[in-house]
Design a protein around this motif. Structure first.
Motif, PDB file in Angstrom:
ATOM      1  N   GLU A   5      -5.401  12.214  -0.125  1.00 49.27           N
ATOM      2  CA  GLU A   5      -6.243  11.035  -0.321  1.00 49.27           C
ATOM      3  C   GLU A   5      -7.180  11.232  -1.514  1.00 49.27           C
ATOM      4  O   GLU A   5      -7.527  12.367  -1.863  1.00 49.27           O
ATOM      5  N   ASN A  36       2.314   7.975  -9.315  1.00 48.13           N
ATOM      6  CA  ASN A  36       0.976   8.174  -8.773  1.00 48.13           C
ATOM      7  C   ASN A  36       0.368   9.491  -9.223  1.00 48.13           C
ATOM      8  O   ASN A  36       1.076  10.486  -9.443  1.00 48.13           O
ATOM      9  N   ALA A  61       0.817  -1.216   0.000  1.00 48.38           N
ATOM     10  CA  ALA A  61       0.000   0.000   0.000  1.00 48.38           C
ATOM     11  C   ALA A  61       0.849   1.263   0.000  1.00 48.38           C
ATOM     12  O   ALA A  61       0.487   2.275  -0.621  1.00 48.38           O
ATOM     13  N   GLN A  67      -7.651   7.613  -7.306  1.00 46.37           N
ATOM     14  CA  GLN A  67      -6.200   7.627  -7.503  1.00 46.37           C
ATOM     15  C   GLN A  67      -5.858   6.787  -8.732  1.00 46.37           C
ATOM     16  O   GLN A  67      -6.532   5.797  -9.040  1.00 46.37           O
ATOM     17  N   ARG A 117      -5.596   2.184  -1.312  1.00 44.64           N
ATOM     18  CA  ARG A 117      -4.213   1.809  -1.623  1.00 44.64           C
ATOM     19  C   ARG A 117      -3.973   0.324  -1.387  1.00 44.64           C
ATOM     20  O   ARG A 117      -3.213  -0.314  -2.123  1.00 44.64           O
ATOM     21  N   PHE A 155       1.700   3.318  -3.086  1.00 47.75           N
ATOM     22  CA  PHE A 155       0.676   4.141  -3.720  1.00 47.75           C
ATOM     23  C   PHE A 155       0.349   5.398  -2.900  1.00 47.75           C
ATOM     24  O   PHE A 155      -0.631   6.088  -3.199  1.00 47.75           O
TER      25      PHE A 155
END
Length: 603
Positions: A444, A468, A401, A453, A500, A404
Motif C-alpha cells: 500500500e 504501477n 481499483a 502510488q 486506488r 492499480f
C-alpha cells in the motif's frame, strides 16, 4: 476591439527597394517613432535615435528620421521611453502552456515575446508528423514569429516506452523543406548519439544537410568522455544544464548554453555566474523558458519574466537583453532577419520605461502595434483542428481499483521498493528505496513516509495496460488521486494517488472528456482542466485555462501537496531521458543505465 493581424511579411529582397528609398528620404515611411532611447544590442549602447518602418521592417535607425516622414506616415512619440527589440524564446514547447499556438501567442504577445523557437515533440508523440504539421500551420498564421523545430525523438528512448506515433529520419528530411521549420528539436536520446545510433545520426545529418540547427538535450551530470562524444554528434545548443560547470562546459565545446526559467525550472541563477563572475563571453548564452504553463503566462509573464530574473541575478540589463534577442537570432541563423533594431530586420520592438523592471508598455510586431498596456491588440487566428485530433484518449476499457493493485512477491511481509523521488524545481528525480509493509499480499502507499502510488495508463492504442509504482515528494494525505494525459514525452496518462478507487475514477474521467488533468479527493472530482486537442492543449483563451489550472493547483494543495509548481513535476514522471528513475508503459526505468528495472529489490 482587436485590430486585424498584419498582412503577410515581405521578404527582404521584396522589401529592399522601398526600404532603401525610405532610408534615403525618397519615399515616406509607414511609421516613425521619435523621442525614444533605442537600445542597440549589437553594441550594448543606448542611443537617442529615431526609427522609420516600412513594409513591416526597419528602414532607418538613426539620429533624425524627419526625412522619412510623409503625409500618410504614422508618428509615435516614445516620450523618453526605451525602445528594445522584441523578445525571443530560444527553446520552448507550446503544448506545455496547455494552449494551442494561437492562444499561446495571444497570451505571450502582451509580455513582449515576438519570436519563439518551438519544439512540438509533445504532439509528435501522440500524432506523429501530422501533429507537427498542424502545429506548424497554426504557428504560421500568427502575427508574431513562431519557428518550428522538427521533433527528433519520438519515442525519446526506443525500447523503454511506446508512443502513439514515431518520428523517422524520413519524416525529419521531409519536414526540413517546410517553410517554418528552423531545425531539429532537442536531441533527447543522448545515449543514442553517444553510441552512434544510426537513426539519430541520420536525423542530425538530414538537418545539417539542410543547413539548419540541431537542438541539444544532454540530461546528465557526466562531463567526461560521454559529454564530449555527444558534442561531437552535432547538437548546437543545450538547455539541460543546472550549474555553472554545465554552462561553461557547453560553451567551451562550441555549443550555446540555453539557461531556462520555466514554471518549474529555475536554472538561470545557478548558471549565469559563468558570465557575471567567470567572465565568459555572453554572446554564447541564451535565455529561454522551456516549459511554462498557462498560469505562469497569465500571472507572471513569459520571456520578460526570464529577463527580469536574469537581471535580478546580477546580469547587466543590456547583456541580459542580448541573451533574449540577438544571441538567439544569431544562433538560428536569423541575425539579419530579427533580434535587433537595425535596418532590414523585422520591426519587432517594445516600448518600456525601465530596463531593469521592464514594464511592457507597447509591443510592435512587423511594424504593427500588437499589444498595449498588457492587452492584446490583434487577432491570433486558429486552425480548424480535425476531429481525430480531439479524439486521442483510448483506454480500451473502464478502469477499476483492482487495475492499480501492487502485489508483493509471494510470501513477503515487507518489501524494499524503488521509489521515484521528486526534486522541487528541477527536472531530474532521485532513485530512492524504502521498506514498505505488505497487507494481504498487497503493498500500500505509505503516508507516514510520504509515499504515494503512481500508475502509467496506456492511452494511445487502447490496450488497457497499467504500470504501477511508487513516488515520493508530493506530500499527499488522505484519499486522493490526480490524473493527467500530459505525461512527457510519451503522453500516456499518469495517475498519482493514495486511493486506488480515486485513481480509477480520475483515469476514467479523462477518458470521458478526451484528455486533460483532474484531481479527486474522497471519491469526488475537485478540479478539472479539459485539454481536448491531442489530450495536451485547449483552444480556450489562456485566462480561462489558467483559471482552471489555478483551481487544479489549489486542489493539489487541498490534498496535502506543498511543492512549488507540482503539476510540472507530475507531468514529467514518465520522461525516460532525464535521470534518475521514471515510469513508462513498459515498466520502471533506471535512466542512469537506460534499463527497465524491477519495482522491488532482490526480485
Amino acid at each position: 476591439m482587436s485590430e486585424p493581424s498584419p498582412s503577410p511579411l515581405k521578404t527582404w529582397p521584396e522589401a529592399a527597394p522601398r526600404l532603401i528609398a525610405v532610408a534615403a528620404g525618397r519615399e515616406p515611411a509607414d511609421l516613425v517613432i521619435t523621442g525614444g532611447r533605442v537600445v542597440n544590442v549589437h553594441t550594448r549602447e543606448v542611443l537617442d535615435w529615431q526609427i522609420a518602418v516600412a513594409e513591416g521592417r526597419f528602414a532607418y535607425v538613426g539620429p533624425d528620421a524627419s526625412h522619412c516622414i510623409g503625409e500618410a506616415t504614422e508618428i509615435i512619440d516614445a516620450a523618453g521611453r526605451y525602445i528594445i527589440p522584441g523578445l525571443c524564446d530560444g527553446h520552448m514547447h507550446i503544448e506545455s502552456g496547455m494552449l494551442t499556438p494561437a492562444e499561446f501567442a495571444a497570451a505571450v504577445i502582451p509580455h513582449g515575446t515576438t519570436t519563439m523557437f518551438t519544439d512540438p515533440h509533445e504532439i509528435a508523440n501522440v500524432m506523429g508528423i501530422e501533429g507537427v504539421r498542424l502545429m506548424h500551420d497554426e504557428a504560421a498564421l500568427q502575427p508574431v514569429n513562431i519557428y518550428t523545430q522538427m521533433p527528433s525523438c519520438a519515442p525519446s528512448a526506443p525500447g523503454l516506452e511506446t508512443t502513439g506515433r514515431a518520428i523517422t529520419p524520413e519524416d525529419v528530411a521531409e519536414a526540413m523543406a517546410w517553410p517554418g521549420i528552423i531545425g531539429l528539436g532537442e536531441m533527447m536520446n543522448f545515449p543514442g548519439v553517444i553510441h552512434g545510433d544510426a537513426k539519430m545520426l541520420a536525423e542530425i545529418a538530414a538537418t545539417q544537410n539542410a543547413g539548419k540547427t540541431v537542438g541539444g538535450h544532454y540530461a546528465s551530470p557526466d562531463l567526461g568522455p560521454a559529454f564530449h562524444a555527444y558534442a561531437a554528434g552535432g547538437p548546437a545548443d543545450d538547455h539541460e544544464g543546472t550549474c555553472e560547470d554545465d554552462a561553461i562546459a557547453r560553451v567551451r565545446q562550441g555549443m550555446r548554453s540555453m539557461m531556462r526559467l520555466g514554471s518549474a525550472w529555475y536554472d538561470v541563477e545557478t548558471q549565469i555566474t559563468a558570465v557575471t563572475k567567470r567572465g565568459m563571453d555572453p554572446r554564447n548564452f541564451i535565455l529561454c523558458t522551456d516549459d511554462s504553463h498557462s498560469g505562469t503566462l497569465v500571472n507572471d509573464g513569459h520571456m520578460n519574466r526570464v529577463l527580469r530574473h536574469a537581471i535580478s541575478c546580477g546580469c547587466e540589463p543590456l547583456i541580459a537583453l542580448q541573451m533574449a534577442t540577438i544571441n538567439t537570432a544569431t544562433h538560428f541563423g536569423l541575425e539579419r532577419e530579427l533580434g535587433s533594431i537595425a535596418p532590414g530586420r523585422r520591426a519587432d520592438m517594445i516600448l518600456t520605461s525601465d530596463l531593469t523592471t521592464l514594464p511592457i508598455e507597447r509591443v510592435f510586431a512587423r511594424g504593427v502595434t500588437v499589444a498595449e498596456d498588457g492587452r492584446i491588440a490583434v487577432d491570433c487566428p486558429h486552425l480548424d483542428w480535425p476531429d481525430h485530433a480531439r479524439n486521442t484518449v483510448h483506454l480500451g476499457k473502464a478502469l477499476v481499483a483492482e487495475d492499480f493493485v501492487i502485489k508483493a512477491p509471494e510470501g513477503k511481509n515487507t518489501v524494499t521498493a524503488k521509489i521515484i523521488g521528486v526534486v522541487e524545481n528541477q527536472a531530474p528525480t532521485k532513485a530512492l528505496t524504502a521498506d514498505m509493509d505488505v497487507t494481504d499480499g498487497i503493498v500500500e502507499p505509505d503516508e507516514a513516509q510520504g509515499i504515494a502510488q503512481i500508475a502509467l495508463v496506456e492511452r494511445h492504442q487502447g490496450t488497457g495496460g497499467v504500470t504501477n509504482g511508487f513516488v515520493s515528494g508530493f506530500g499527499y494525505t488522505g484519499r486522493m488521486a490526480m490524473a493527467s494525459t500530459v505525461a512527457h514525452d510519451s503522453h500516456h496518462m499518469i495517475v498519482v494517488g493514495t486511493s486506488r478507487e480515486d485513481m480509477a475514477l480520475a483515469a476514467n474521467r479523462l477518458g470521458e472528456v478526451g484528455g486533460g488533468i483532474t484531481v479527486y479527493k474522497d471519491g469526488k472530482e475537485i478540479a478539472l482542466v479539459e485539454l481536448p486537442v491531442a489530450g495536451l492543449m485547449s483552444d480556450e483563451p489562456a485566462a480561462t485555462v489558467a483559471a482552471k489550472a489555478s483551481r487544479m493547483v489549489q486542489a493539489m494543495a487541498d490534498c496535502g501537496c506543498t511543492l512549488n509548481n507540482a503539476y510540472m513535476q507530475h507531468s514529467l514522471l514518465a520522461l525516460v531521458v532525464i535521470p534518475e528513475l521514471r515510469i513508462s508503459d513498459l515498466g520502471l526505468v533506471d535512466v542512469t543505465t537506460f534499463e527497465l528495472v524491477s519495482l522491488f529489490e532482490d526480485t
